[in-house]
Design an enzyme around this catalytic site. Structure first.
Site, mmCIF file in Angstrom:
data_model
loop_
_atom_site.group_PDB
_atom_site.id
_atom_site.type_symbol
_atom_site.label_atom_id
_atom_site.label_comp_id
_atom_site.label_asym_id
_atom_site.label_seq_id
_atom_site.Cartn_x
_atom_site.Cartn_y
_atom_site.Cartn_z
ATOM 1 N N LYS A 159 -28.847 40.090 31.736
ATOM 2 C CA LYS A 159 -27.454 39.600 31.571
ATOM 3 C C LYS A 159 -26.556 40.671 30.944
ATOM 4 C CE LYS A 159 -25.094 35.224 31.236
ATOM 5 N NZ LYS A 159 -24.627 35.184 32.619
HETATM 6 N N1 PMP Z 1 -27.928 33.838 37.691
HETATM 7 C C1 PMP Z 1 -26.899 34.581 37.274
HETATM 8 C C2 PMP Z 1 -26.683 35.930 37.878
HETATM 9 C C3 PMP Z 1 -26.027 34.082 36.283
HETATM 10 O O1 PMP Z 1 -24.994 34.815 35.862
HETATM 11 C C4 PMP Z 1 -26.251 32.783 35.767
HETATM 12 C C5 PMP Z 1 -25.302 32.207 34.744
HETATM 13 N N2 PMP Z 1 -25.652 32.531 33.436
HETATM 14 C C6 PMP Z 1 -27.360 32.064 36.214
HETATM 15 C C7 PMP Z 1 -28.186 32.617 37.180
HETATM 16 C C8 PMP Z 1 -27.713 30.736 35.632
HETATM 17 O O2 PMP Z 1 -28.258 30.895 34.341
HETATM 18 P P1 PMP Z 1 -28.098 29.789 33.215
HETATM 19 O O3 PMP Z 1 -28.698 28.537 33.769
HETATM 20 O O4 PMP Z 1 -28.872 30.298 32.064
HETATM 21 O O5 PMP Z 1 -26.646 29.649 32.948
#
Ligand code: PMP
Length: 315
Positions: A159
């Site tokens: 991230k």
């Molecule tokens: N994939 C990506 C590339 C993202 O940016 C996100 C959003 N955070 C997700 C998946 C989903 O992750 P989460 O359920 O932790 O928000």
């Protein structure tokens, strides 16, 4: 998507008016994308007059892992981070659904592409936030011509702010081509995820999602959805590579993540998925998800962190 501005931010160790939370054009992270971030939602429950943050522990744990990877020190424990977020949301006084954005970043004002011997900083802001996708029960996607960044280039599980140029290209081209979202393939040609959400398909009552080694973010909603599907609907959930044609042939497809929440994909390019309408499993999972995040399912209350201290007292 909501564009309402926050009134406050946690910045340089304290909560300040948002106007004071400013960085220089020379900031390392602004120049090189050397930041890591999180995104978590607060859900307002009107009956209890309570704001619930969904799984802050898991979000901050992931943030700390991402930060360590980029050699960014976050000088707070997960408990302290949760307390800071809670105080920020209380200061904002939100009584509606909202979205919090913590960012840890390389803050030195300097030129030089590296990660060592550079100062770090940490900030959080939070804004009121509604739906991210126009039609949550009938999203229309295409397969992006872009490929997902590879773990050996910029790991998706990290991230990392700079890596989201990849997501922005994917999302922009989808929108400009008339779609709501896009699915992205890995360099090996298997399905990874959407621009900022994980993907599941349903085939003959079984849920499939790409494994964490397929250049996906290890989504916290993804993880939660697997538990809900197994425990509440008794479904088999399988993590394995997914071919592009399996998506076309799926009975149901859905995307999930903090931003999108839980949306049914009903068309991929010119092909309807299943009946072309939201399917029964997606509908059930959506209902369960929203009940859980708003605090209406006792079994999953431990996933939620209440913002307001009061236990409602009946006078
Ligand atoms: N994939 C990506 C590339 C993202 O940016 C996100 C959003 N955070 C997700 C998946 C989903 O992750 P989460 O359920 O932790 O928000």
């Amino acid at each position: 998507m909501s564009q309402v501005k926050a009134k406050y931010a946690f910045f340089n160790g304290k909560i300040v008016p948002i106007e004071e939370a400013k960085i220089s054009v020379m900031t390392h992270a602004f120049n090189y994308g050397t930041g890591v971030f999180g995104g978590m939602r607060g859900y307002w429950n009107d009956d209890e007059e309570q704001l619930f943050v969904f799984r802050p522990h898991e979000h901050f744990e992931r943030l700390k892992h991402s930060a360590a990877f980029l050699r960014i020190n976050i000088p707070y424990s997960i408990e302290e981070l949760t307390a800071i977020l809670t105080e920020l949301l209380r200061t904002e006084g939100y009584r509606e659904n909202c979205y919090a954005r913590p960012i840890a970043y390389k803050s030195s004002e300097m030129i030089g592409v590296r990660l060592s011997d550079i100062e770090d900083a940490f900030t959080i802001f939070a804004i009121p936030f509604g739906s991210y996708v126009a039609d949550e029960e009938g999203t229309h996607v295409h397969f992006s011509a872009w490929r997902r960044i590879d773990d050996n280039a910029i790991p998706a599980r990290g991230k990392i702010t700079g890596a989201y140029a990849n997501s922005a290209l994917i999302k922009a081209d989808a929108l400009l081509a008339g779609y709501d979202e896009a699915l992205v393939l890995n360099n090996d040609g298997h399905v990874s995820e959407a621009s900022a959400a994980n993907v599941f398909i349903v085939r003959k009552g079984v849920l499939y999602t790409p494994p964490v080694q397929s250049n996906v973010l290890e989504g916290i909603v993804r993880r939660s959805m697997m538990v809900i599907a197994r425990e509440e609907l008794g479904l088999e959930v399988v993590e394995r590579d997914i071919d592009r044609t399996e998506v076309y042939m799926a009975d149901e497809v859905f995307l999930c993540g903090t931003g999108v929440q839980m949306v049914a994909v009903t068309r991929v390019e010119h092909r309807p998925i299943g009946s072309g309408q939201i399917g029964p499993i997606t509908r059930d999972l959506r209902r369960l998800f929203f009940d859980i995040v708003t605090g209406r399912v006792a079994k999953y209350r431990h996933w939620l962190s209440p913002v307001y201290a009061k236990e409602k007292v009946n006078a």
